[in-house]
Design a protein around this motif. Structure first.
Motif, PDB file in Angstrom:
ATOM      1  N   ARG A 121      42.080 100.895  45.526  1.00 46.63           N
ATOM      2  CA  ARG A 121      41.399 101.235  44.395  1.00 46.63           C
ATOM      3  C   ARG A 121      41.843 100.068  43.279  1.00 46.63           C
ATOM      4  N   THR A 132      28.528  89.671  39.438  1.00 45.98           N
ATOM      5  CA  THR A 132      28.134  89.991  40.812  1.00 45.98           C
ATOM      6  C   THR A 132      27.021  88.869  41.171  1.00 45.98           C
ATOM      7  N   MET A 142      36.520  99.905  33.802  1.00 44.77           N
ATOM      8  CA  MET A 142      35.940 100.162  35.454  1.00 44.77           C
ATOM      9  C   MET A 142      36.928 100.793  36.364  1.00 44.77           C
ATOM     10  N   HIS A 144      36.887 100.428  40.512  1.00 45.40           N
ATOM     11  CA  HIS A 144      36.174  99.719  42.023  1.00 45.40           C
ATOM     12  C   HIS A 144      37.126 100.640  43.146  1.00 45.40           C
ATOM     13  N   GLU A 146      36.945 100.113  46.837  1.00 45.39           N
ATOM     14  CA  GLU A 146      36.756  99.259  47.823  1.00 45.39           C
ATOM     15  C   GLU A 146      36.269  99.805  49.145  1.00 45.39           C
ATOM     16  N   LYS A 150      31.815 101.122  45.902  1.00 45.78           N
ATOM     17  CA  LYS A 150      31.410 101.659  44.693  1.00 45.78           C
ATOM     18  C   LYS A 150      32.167 101.463  43.200  1.00 45.78           C
ATOM     19  N   THR A 151      31.360 100.858  42.352  1.00 40.11           N
ATOM     20  CA  THR A 151      32.127 100.522  41.279  1.00 40.11           C
ATOM     21  C   THR A 151      31.472 101.077  39.896  1.00 40.11           C
ATOM     22  N   ASP A 152      32.238 101.816  39.208  1.00 41.14           N
ATOM     23  CA  ASP A 152      31.739 102.691  38.025  1.00 41.14           C
ATOM     24  C   ASP A 152      32.197 101.804  36.733  1.00 41.14           C
ATOM     25  N   SER A 175      27.455  98.561  46.268  1.00 37.83           N
ATOM     26  CA  SER A 175      27.333  97.135  46.896  1.00 37.83           C
ATOM     27  C   SER A 175      26.781  97.391  48.290  1.00 37.83           C
TER      28      SER A 175
END
Length: 192
Positions: A121, A132, A142, A144, A146, A150-152, A175
């Motif tokens: 994380r 990106t 943010m 992320h 892994e 998913k990335t908020d 992603s």
């Protein structure tokens, strides 16, 4: 054993763990994430880092040494900064001052990057810019994940894509699915 010898032994153990020279037990088939630590651009007589043997914490601060930085590499993840706190027992890494991260599909610049290695994380905040293949995202912070890919992004989110810009308070990138999602109100500006 003298305190100096204990300190040196602790530092060696710490560096061996950081560089990934570890063995897993026979009963434990789970492989640990490999890592490497480098402190670059520090004159020979300058103190670059400190390892605290009782707390198992490594700390480096090279912000006052021009051109110096700390680089941490975990497999395909490279984190760079000028101030680093690594708590080995907690599987926690915090990088501040000129913090950046490079990964195969994402580059991050932020005031602070935190990485929880066991959870995979990543948290980043402050002057955040994430690039990106499909977009450049600006936000206050943010998260992320892994494993979930998913990335908020939260607060003051601005997403720059090829033909426009989108603005809102919560934006998510998935992603693995090549999908972006806006949560709550947002607005957009598009090129014709």
């Amino acid at each position: 054993m003298s305190n100096l010898n204990r300190l040196l032994l602790g530092l060696v153990v710490c560096l061996l763990c950081v560089t990934g020279i570890t063995e897993s037990g026979l009963a434990n088939e789970q492989k640990e994430k490999q890592g490497q630590l480098e402190i670059v651009g520090v004159p020979a007589q300058a103190v670059a880092g400190t390892y605290y043997t009782k707390t198992d914490v490594f700390y480096a601060d090279v912000r006052d040494i021009e051109g110096a930085f700390v680089r941490i590499t975990y497999d395909d993840l490279v984190i760079i900064g000028r101030v680093v706190e690594w708590r080995r027992k907690d599987n926690y890494l915090k990088v501040t001052v000129d913090a950046s991260l490079e990964q195969k599909d994402m580059n991050i610049i932020a005031d602070q990057i935190e990485y929880f290695t066991e959870e995979e994380r990543l948290l980043a905040e402050g002057n955040l810019q994430v690039t990106t293949e499909d977009a450049t995202v600006y936000a206050d912070r943010m998260v992320h994940l892994e494993k979930e890919e998913k990335t908020d992004f939260f607060a003051n989110v601005a997403v720059h894509i090829t033909d426009g810009k989108l603005f809102g308070d919560h934006f998510v990138i998935y992603s693995a699915e090549d999908r972006m999602e806006f949560i709550g109100s947002f607005r957009g500006e598009f090129d014709r």
